[in-house]
Motif scaffolding. Structure first.
Motif, mmCIF file in Angstrom:
data_model
loop_
_atom_site.group_PDB
_atom_site.id
_atom_site.type_symbol
_atom_site.label_atom_id
_atom_site.label_comp_id
_atom_site.label_asym_id
_atom_site.label_seq_id
_atom_site.Cartn_x
_atom_site.Cartn_y
_atom_site.Cartn_z
ATOM 1 N N LEU A 61 7.092 3.439 -4.863
ATOM 2 C CA LEU A 61 5.928 2.558 -4.786
ATOM 3 C C LEU A 61 6.286 1.208 -4.175
ATOM 4 C CD1 LEU A 61 4.256 3.343 -8.237
ATOM 5 C CD2 LEU A 61 3.637 4.219 -5.979
ATOM 6 N N TRP A 62 7.446 0.670 -4.554
ATOM 7 C CA TRP A 62 7.840 -0.640 -4.042
ATOM 8 C C TRP A 62 8.090 -0.610 -2.533
ATOM 9 C CZ3 TRP A 62 7.843 -5.619 -4.957
ATOM 10 C CH2 TRP A 62 8.694 -6.452 -4.247
ATOM 11 N N LEU A 63 8.845 0.394 -2.071
ATOM 12 C CA LEU A 63 9.141 0.468 -0.640
ATOM 13 C C LEU A 63 7.886 0.696 0.193
ATOM 14 C CD1 LEU A 63 12.445 2.565 -0.704
ATOM 15 C CD2 LEU A 63 12.209 0.143 -0.170
ATOM 16 N N LEU A 64 6.994 1.571 -0.291
ATOM 17 C CA LEU A 64 5.758 1.805 0.446
ATOM 18 C C LEU A 64 4.871 0.563 0.447
ATOM 19 C CD1 LEU A 64 4.781 5.446 -0.617
ATOM 20 C CD2 LEU A 64 5.746 4.688 1.556
ATOM 21 N N ALA A 65 4.803 -0.115 -0.711
ATOM 22 C CA ALA A 65 3.941 -1.291 -0.809
ATOM 23 C C ALA A 65 4.436 -2.425 0.084
ATOM 24 C CB ALA A 65 3.852 -1.756 -2.253
ATOM 25 N N THR A 66 5.745 -2.668 0.049
ATOM 26 C CA THR A 66 6.275 -3.768 0.862
ATOM 27 C C THR A 66 6.353 -3.408 2.343
ATOM 28 O OG1 THR A 66 8.535 -3.018 0.377
ATOM 29 C CG2 THR A 66 7.597 -4.730 -1.050
ATOM 30 N N GLY A 67 6.895 -2.227 2.649
ATOM 31 C CA GLY A 67 7.063 -1.840 4.044
ATOM 32 C C GLY A 67 5.743 -1.656 4.771
ATOM 33 N N LEU A 68 4.863 -0.838 4.198
ATOM 34 C CA LEU A 68 3.576 -0.613 4.838
ATOM 35 C C LEU A 68 2.657 -1.822 4.707
ATOM 36 C CD1 LEU A 68 2.856 3.098 3.841
ATOM 37 C CD2 LEU A 68 3.860 2.204 5.944
ATOM 38 N N GLY A 69 2.829 -2.594 3.606
ATOM 39 C CA GLY A 69 1.977 -3.772 3.412
ATOM 40 C C GLY A 69 2.204 -4.821 4.484
ATOM 41 N N ILE A 70 3.461 -5.151 4.743
ATOM 42 C CA ILE A 70 3.755 -6.159 5.764
ATOM 43 C C ILE A 70 3.357 -5.644 7.151
ATOM 44 C CG2 ILE A 70 5.579 -7.501 6.862
ATOM 45 C CD1 ILE A 70 7.052 -7.484 4.224
ATOM 46 N N SER A 71 3.679 -4.379 7.413
ATOM 47 C CA SER A 71 3.318 -3.804 8.723
ATOM 48 C C SER A 71 1.806 -3.785 8.902
ATOM 49 C CB SER A 71 3.881 -2.384 8.842
ATOM 50 O OG SER A 71 5.286 -2.388 8.736
ATOM 51 N N GLY A 72 1.085 -3.406 7.845
ATOM 52 C CA GLY A 72 -0.370 -3.385 7.926
ATOM 53 C C GLY A 72 -0.963 -4.769 8.128
ATOM 54 N N TRP A 73 -0.400 -5.765 7.425
ATOM 55 C CA TRP A 73 -0.892 -7.142 7.612
ATOM 56 C C TRP A 73 -0.663 -7.607 9.034
ATOM 57 C CZ3 TRP A 73 2.028 -11.371 9.105
ATOM 58 C CH2 TRP A 73 1.343 -12.585 9.135
ATOM 59 N N LEU A 74 0.540 -7.344 9.561
ATOM 60 C CA LEU A 74 0.843 -7.764 10.928
ATOM 61 C C LEU A 74 -0.060 -7.037 11.922
ATOM 62 C CD1 LEU A 74 2.670 -9.421 12.797
ATOM 63 C CD2 LEU A 74 4.287 -7.506 12.804
ATOM 64 N N LEU A 75 -0.320 -5.754 11.661
ATOM 65 C CA LEU A 75 -1.187 -4.979 12.553
ATOM 66 C C LEU A 75 -2.594 -5.550 12.575
ATOM 67 C CD1 LEU A 75 -1.213 -1.138 12.890
ATOM 68 C CD2 LEU A 75 -3.369 -2.330 12.549
ATOM 69 N N ARG A 76 -3.140 -5.824 11.377
ATOM 70 C CA ARG A 76 -4.523 -6.321 11.321
ATOM 71 C C ARG A 76 -4.634 -7.738 11.868
ATOM 72 N NH1 ARG A 76 -4.062 -3.915 6.274
ATOM 73 N NH2 ARG A 76 -3.745 -5.966 5.336
ATOM 74 N N SER A 77 -3.682 -8.580 11.556
ATOM 75 C CA SER A 77 -3.794 -9.983 11.960
ATOM 76 C C SER A 77 -3.532 -10.196 13.448
ATOM 77 C CB SER A 77 -2.810 -10.835 11.151
ATOM 78 O OG SER A 77 -1.466 -10.465 11.433
#
Length: 546
Positions: free
Chosen positions: A153-169
């Motif tokens: 959960l931690w790796l998916l939340a941090t890895g995909l979370g940062i990538s998703g934020w960068l993608l959207r922003s």
């Protein structure tokens, strides 16, 4: 592409295993060295052999990954680019781009280059990161189910979370950056190509300031994208450190519980460190997502339209003895405005006839020629014609050798045949004067030839063609009278039994025809007269004099 993603996952897993095993080996060796008995009992061969095996495996999988993924990407781009060329080569497909040819070039180059990010910089790193996360979580779950679930959960939340934020922003910004880059290149091209006209009109400085303003806007967009990338990088480092600290605490807790040794705790910390690094490769792909998505949307319509896999467009064969047969044929005069022929064109031309289409500019003469050769499809009606060779109004020349410009179809013509075509067109002296002969190079657009020489080169192409049906669109327009008369004499000498359909508003060209067809605006046939009729002579007199 699937093999490339599999190799990327193998590379990431073997790299993490190599890092972890190396840390375990160093730590275990240091602990064994604390006592002579433990040092004598410690087996150094098995882990060292494993390290060498993982190092070789990582090197091989990395090489295979780069080879396979780039080969797959290049093959896909070649295929897509060919489909795009075929799509834009369809009749009328490129008409909307005629006023902005830089945009068409942008679609064929920059848009395709941006599309490769979808696979190389997004899908491949994502596959490798997910494989690493699942592998790491599975190994930790073997030690402790709750620890494995927490790591997942931690790796998916941090890895995909940062990538998703960068993608959207950055999606909107990167798409706007691509649009602005296209505008900047278009304006730069217009400024360079039209600088003389702009200077004469007193608009050069204003256009230059517009170009500089667009460049400043692009620079501000670049700064904003760099800021988001830097923020994502800083966040990565902070979470990376937090993850490493959590891994050290988890390893210490497992050592305290007696489930693993100190060396295994070092292995755990280094494996988690490698797992977080796997997501870092997604940063570039996430930032390029907006650009790649915009490119894909732009290319969607032409790719769906596709193009024929064969040669030039073909029409059904006419009845025996006929070169062209039209029945109630209607075509769009201005596709963007939805205009049609005001009335269907019904026309028959027998083999060996010489027919001239006359009428005011814009009445549809060139459109009828395009219909006759299949370059345009009729909106209604039926057309059957023999294969034709079309001498268009503009002479299209390329930055290539004289030989390449003369033999565009790359037919098996020897030098003697090419030289005969040039002699028939009156260009033999040009070849003799130029160093290299047929291999002498022309500049862009035929730079180095006069207007008359360029028209003669187009005539040589026509004379070398094997088609028995010639379409001539104002063959001597824009060249001086002396050259024009020479070109027409050479045409008349080589027509022989060929069928000719010519569009003209000049008397000197219409004299080649034995039949005149007058068109009204909209393509309606007003008169169809033959040589020897009084109406023929009257219509000939009404044409523009030589």
């Amino acid at each position: 592409m699937a093999l490339g993603m599999l190799l990327a996952a193998c590379t990431t897993l073997t790299g993490a295993a190599l890092l972890g095993l190396s840390g375990w080996f160093i730590t275990a060796t240091a602990i064994a060295g604390l006592s002579s008995a433990a040092a004598l009992a410690f087996n150094v061969f098995t882990p060292s052999a494993g390290i060498r095996l993982l190092a070789l495996g990582r090197t091989a999988s990395r090489y295979g990954e780069r080879l396979v993924t780039h080969a797959a990407t290049l093959a896909a781009l070649v295929d897509v680019r060919e489909r795009l060329f075929r799509a834009f080569a369809r009749p009328l497909a490129a008409r909307p781009w005629q006023l902005r040819p830089a945009r068409l070039l942008f679609r064929l180059t920059r848009d395709l280059d941006a599309a490769e990010s979808l696979y190389l910089r997004l899908l491949v790193p994502l596959c490798a990161a997910l494989a690493m996360t699942l592998g790491m979580a599975g190994w930790l779950a073997w030690l402790s189910p709750w620890l494995g679930l927490a790591a997942l959960l931690w790796l998916l939340a941090t890895g995909l979370g940062i990538s998703g934020w960068l993608l959207r922003s950055s999606a909107r910004l990167s798409a706007e950056q691509m649009r602005l880059t296209e505008q900047l290149r278009t304006r730069m091209s217009d400024l360079c190509a039209g600088q003389t006209d702009l200077l004469m009109a007193g608009q050069y400085e204003a256009r230059r300031q517009q170009l500089l303003a667009a460049e400043r806007r692009l620079a501000r967009l670049d700064d904003r994208l760099q800021q988001r990338d830097a923020m994502a990088g800083w966040t990565w480092q902070a979470l990376h450190s937090a993850t490493l600290a959590a891994a050290l605490l988890a390893g210490s807790w497992l050592v305290w519980q007696g489930r693993i040794g100190a060396a295994s705790a070092a292995l755990l910390a280094l494996m988690v460190l490698a797992a977080t690094e796997a997501f870092a490769a997604l940063r570039r792909g996430a930032q390029d997502w907006g650009r790649a998505l915009l490119s894909a949307r732009r290319l969607q319509a032409p790719l769906q339209a596709g193009g024929t896999a064969g040669g030039p467009p073909s029409l059904p064969a006419p009845p025996a003895g006929m070169a062209l047969q039209m029945r109630d044929a209607r075509a769009l005069l201005r596709p963007e405005a939805g205009g049609r022929f005001s009335a269907g064109v019904t026309l028959q031309i027998a083999e060996g006839e010489r027919v001239a289409l006359v009428g005011p500019s814009g009445c549809g003469k060139s459109t009828l020629l395009a219909l006759a050769c299949g370059e345009r499809r009729p909106a209604q009606g039926h057309i059957a014609a023999l294969p034709a060779c079309w001498l268009t109004q503009r002479t299209e020349l390329f930055q290539d050798s004289l030989r390449g410009n003369l033999n565009l179809q790359e037919r098996p013509l020897d030098d003697a045949q090419l030289m005969q075509g040039l002699r028939d067109a009156g260009l033999a002296e040009l070849v003799a004067e130029r160093q290299g002969g047929l291999d002498c190079l022309l500049g862009e657009g035929g730079l180095g030839l006069s207007g008359g020489q360029a028209r003669r080169l187009a005539l040589a192409r026509l004379l070398l063609s094997q088609q028995r049906f010639w379409l001539l669109d104002e063959p001597t327009e824009g060249i001086d009278a002396e050259v024009a008369h020479d070109v027409l004499q050479r045409l008349a000498a080589h027509i022989g039994t060929r069928t000719v359909l010519m569009a003209t508003h000049l008397r000197r060209e219409a004299r080649l025809a034995s039949r005149l067809i007058e068109l009204a605006p909209g393509g309606r046939i007003l008169a169809d007269v033959r040589h020897g009729d009084a109406a023929y002579d009257d219509l000939l007199r009404r044409l523009r004099p030589d």
